[in-house]
Design a protein around this motif. Structure first.
Motif, PDB file in Angstrom:
ATOM      1  N   GLU A 168     -12.388-111.981  53.981  1.00 28.05           N
ATOM      2  CA  GLU A 168     -11.523-112.326  55.041  1.00 28.05           C
ATOM      3  C   GLU A 168     -10.750-113.881  55.018  1.00 28.05           C
ATOM      4  N   GLY A 169     -11.696-114.612  54.396  1.00 26.95           N
ATOM      5  CA  GLY A 169     -10.995-116.026  54.145  1.00 26.95           C
ATOM      6  C   GLY A 169      -9.845-115.942  53.076  1.00 26.95           C
ATOM      7  N   LYS A 170      -9.914-115.171  52.140  1.00 22.88           N
ATOM      8  CA  LYS A 170      -8.997-114.824  51.109  1.00 22.88           C
ATOM      9  C   LYS A 170      -7.749-114.328  51.839  1.00 22.88           C
ATOM     10  N   ARG A 171      -7.919-113.266  52.349  1.00 26.48           N
ATOM     11  CA  ARG A 171      -6.976-112.656  52.946  1.00 26.48           C
ATOM     12  C   ARG A 171      -6.013-113.260  53.955  1.00 26.48           C
ATOM     13  N   LYS A 172      -6.837-114.356  54.617  1.00 22.71           N
ATOM     14  CA  LYS A 172      -6.053-115.089  55.703  1.00 22.71           C
ATOM     15  C   LYS A 172      -5.127-116.039  54.848  1.00 22.71           C
ATOM     16  N   ILE A 173      -5.795-116.690  53.812  1.00 19.15           N
ATOM     17  CA  ILE A 173      -5.021-117.753  53.160  1.00 19.15           C
ATOM     18  C   ILE A 173      -3.770-117.013  52.415  1.00 19.15           C
ATOM     19  N   ILE A 174      -4.067-115.830  51.998  1.00 14.30           N
ATOM     20  CA  ILE A 174      -2.849-115.168  51.278  1.00 14.30           C
ATOM     21  C   ILE A 174      -1.683-114.898  52.204  1.00 14.30           C
ATOM     22  N   GLU A 186     -12.103-120.423  47.769  1.00 17.51           N
ATOM     23  CA  GLU A 186     -12.351-119.517  48.992  1.00 17.51           C
ATOM     24  C   GLU A 186     -12.924-118.490  48.283  1.00 17.51           C
ATOM     25  N   SER A 187     -14.056-117.740  48.730  1.00 14.40           N
ATOM     26  CA  SER A 187     -14.749-116.626  48.188  1.00 14.40           C
ATOM     27  C   SER A 187     -14.960-115.515  49.291  1.00 14.40           C
ATOM     28  N   ASP A 188     -14.981-115.931  50.572  1.00 13.13           N
ATOM     29  CA  ASP A 188     -14.936-115.025  51.458  1.00 13.13           C
ATOM     30  C   ASP A 188     -13.648-113.929  51.594  1.00 13.13           C
ATOM     31  N   ILE A 244     -10.734-109.446  42.848  1.00 11.97           N
ATOM     32  CA  ILE A 244     -11.449-110.437  42.158  1.00 11.97           C
ATOM     33  C   ILE A 244     -12.664-110.898  42.936  1.00 11.97           C
ATOM     34  N   LEU A 245     -13.758-110.307  42.947  1.00  9.41           N
ATOM     35  CA  LEU A 245     -14.807-110.382  43.956  1.00  9.41           C
ATOM     36  C   LEU A 245     -15.185-112.146  43.883  1.00  9.41           C
ATOM     37  N   GLY A 246     -15.370-112.871  44.947  1.00 13.94           N
ATOM     38  CA  GLY A 246     -15.782-114.118  44.958  1.00 13.94           C
ATOM     39  C   GLY A 246     -14.481-114.988  44.990  1.00 13.94           C
ATOM     40  N   ASP A 247     -14.672-116.182  44.164  1.00  7.89           N
ATOM     41  CA  ASP A 247     -13.479-116.830  44.327  1.00  7.89           C
ATOM     42  C   ASP A 247     -12.523-116.750  43.117  1.00  7.89           C
ATOM     43  N   ILE A 248     -11.356-117.153  43.328  1.00  5.50           N
ATOM     44  CA  ILE A 248     -10.127-116.810  42.443  1.00  5.50           C
ATOM     45  C   ILE A 248      -9.815-118.013  41.657  1.00  5.50           C
ATOM     46  N   ALA A 293       5.719-118.039  43.478  1.00  3.98           N
ATOM     47  CA  ALA A 293       4.894-118.975  44.159  1.00  3.98           C
ATOM     48  C   ALA A 293       3.582-119.025  44.069  1.00  3.98           C
ATOM     49  N   SER A 294       3.333-118.513  42.567  1.00  2.72           N
ATOM     50  CA  SER A 294       1.798-118.338  42.130  1.00  2.72           C
ATOM     51  C   SER A 294       1.009-119.346  42.138  1.00  2.72           C
ATOM     52  N   ALA A 295       1.561-120.732  41.938  1.00  4.31           N
ATOM     53  CA  ALA A 295       0.987-121.897  42.049  1.00  4.31           C
ATOM     54  C   ALA A 295       0.374-122.221  43.223  1.00  4.31           C
ATOM     55  N   ARG A 296       1.188-122.024  44.250  1.00  7.72           N
ATOM     56  CA  ARG A 296       0.970-122.341  45.540  1.00  7.72           C
ATOM     57  C   ARG A 296      -0.028-121.473  46.238  1.00  7.72           C
ATOM     58  N   PHE A 297      -0.054-120.143  45.850  1.00  8.11           N
ATOM     59  CA  PHE A 297      -1.414-119.542  46.419  1.00  8.11           C
ATOM     60  C   PHE A 297      -2.362-119.534  45.708  1.00  8.11           C
ATOM     61  N   LEU A 298      -2.492-120.024  44.445  1.00  3.71           N
ATOM     62  CA  LEU A 298      -3.705-120.331  43.614  1.00  3.71           C
ATOM     63  C   LEU A 298      -4.339-121.477  44.112  1.00  3.71           C
ATOM     64  N   GLU A 299      -3.372-122.622  44.437  1.00  5.12           N
ATOM     65  CA  GLU A 299      -3.951-123.712  45.016  1.00  5.12           C
ATOM     66  C   GLU A 299      -4.608-123.623  46.304  1.00  5.12           C
TER      67      GLU A 299
END
Ligand code: XMP
Length: 318
Positions: A98-104, A94-96, A205-209, A83-89
């Protein structure tokens, strides 16, 4: 007196009794806990255990395929879901932290939910939760540390899944889990694997991915980890990895001035991750690893070594 053999026998009997003829779903992470939980359930109910291994695109280099093969070799009924593409999309822009954790976390639940729907008649969700996970999630829900980081391993699944929960390792500590795994004949490279966070390279990866950053960090991380193994240092370290910093610095290559990225290497000693000391890796080792990274990984011109301990630093940078 606790022995792995007795634990295995009792647990397998209990699992057989509790689960009866029903179907069970389990999410494999590649880590020790979920792998050992899966093996116990496999012994108890065979292919009625349906394992799902999700590639979130933030795993170590080649980890998805090599770990999937290992699981298959162990006889597990496992489905690999890329599901790599779905996660990256979902992570785009998003660079925060906690925001990244929530999305993941949310994307994982969506993917896992989609996959679980495909298992007919599933009644149970098995988890590799161990004793310390419970303590930490209890204190994290009430204590002052609640907002520091949201670990999504415990209690993160939505109510609508309506599955009964089975957690065969819930009373064990990590070293006991490893002993159980060894007694089950599991390979030492699964049992000795360093802990790896659920959000994976996403929080290194600090900041956006972006896909490019993931690939770059995977290359750096692979050089570091394989060098630790080649030099007999991997087993002396509790956890190690590389962090891609959101910093460009000036370098020089031939007659050219470069302005490229900087990576940090981190290796810590710990027993439970609650406190940790940076590891005094030999200078010659660091020198070689640094040279290899800068020579081989395009876009990186500087390597630093993290010499902070926890507390006050944390193990991860995000
Ligand atoms: P920190 O950075 O809090 O990390 O000192 C302690 C341990 O927890 C791991 N970690 C996580 N694991 N989801 C996880 O599953 C997370 O969001 C997460 N954050 C940190 C970290 O790798 C270390 O082993």
């Amino acid at each position: 007196d606790w022995t792995p053999k007795a634990f295995i026998e009792t647990t397998i009997n209990e699992l057989k009794e509790t689960i009866g003829n029903e179907q069970v779903i389990l999410g494999l992470s590649g880590g020790v806990d979920s792998s050992v939980a899966a093996m116990l359930l496999h012994r108890a109910i065979g292919s009625r255990l349906h394992c799902i291994f999700v590639n979130n695109g933030l795993l170590r280099k080649n980890e998805f395929n090599s770990v999937l093969e290992q699981y298959k070799d162990l006889g597990l009924n496992v489905k690999g879901v890329d599901a790599s593409a779905r996660f990256l999309e979902a992570l785009k822009g998003e660079s925060d932290p906690e925001g990244k954790r929530k999305i993941i976390g949310r994307t994982f639940i969506d993917v896992f939910d989609d996959e679980s729907q495909m298992v007919e008649n599933a009644k149970w969700l098995a988890q590799g939760t161990i004793y310390p996970d419970r303590i930490e999630s209890v204190s994290a829900s009430g204590g002052p540390s609640a907002t520091i980081k949201s670990h999504h391993n415990v209690g993160g699944l939505p109510d609508y899944m309506k599955l009964k929960i089975v957690e065969p390792l819930q009373l064990l500590f990590k070293d006991e889990v490893r002993r159980v795994g060894r007694s089950l004949g599991m390979p030492s490279d699964i049992l000795g694997r360093h802990p790896f966070p659920g959000p994976g390279l996403g929080i290194r990866i600090l900041g956006d991915i972006t896909e490019e950053k993931v690939t770059m960090l995977q290359e750096v991380d692979a050089i570091f980890i394989s060098s630790l193994k080649e030099n007999g240092l991997y087993d002396q370290v509790w956890q190690a990895g590389a962090i891609l910093l959101p910093v460009n610095s000036v370098g020089v290559m031939g007659d050219e001035r470069t302005y490229e990225q900087c990576v940090a290497l981190r290796a810590v000693e710990s027993t439970d991750g609650m406190t940790a000391d940076w590891v005094n890796l030999p200078y010659e080792f660091l020198q070689k690893v640094s040279n290899t990274i800068i020579n081989r990984v395009k876009g990186v011109n500087r390597v630093v070594y993290d010499i902070s301990s926890k507390p006050p630093a944390t193990i991860e940078w995000e």
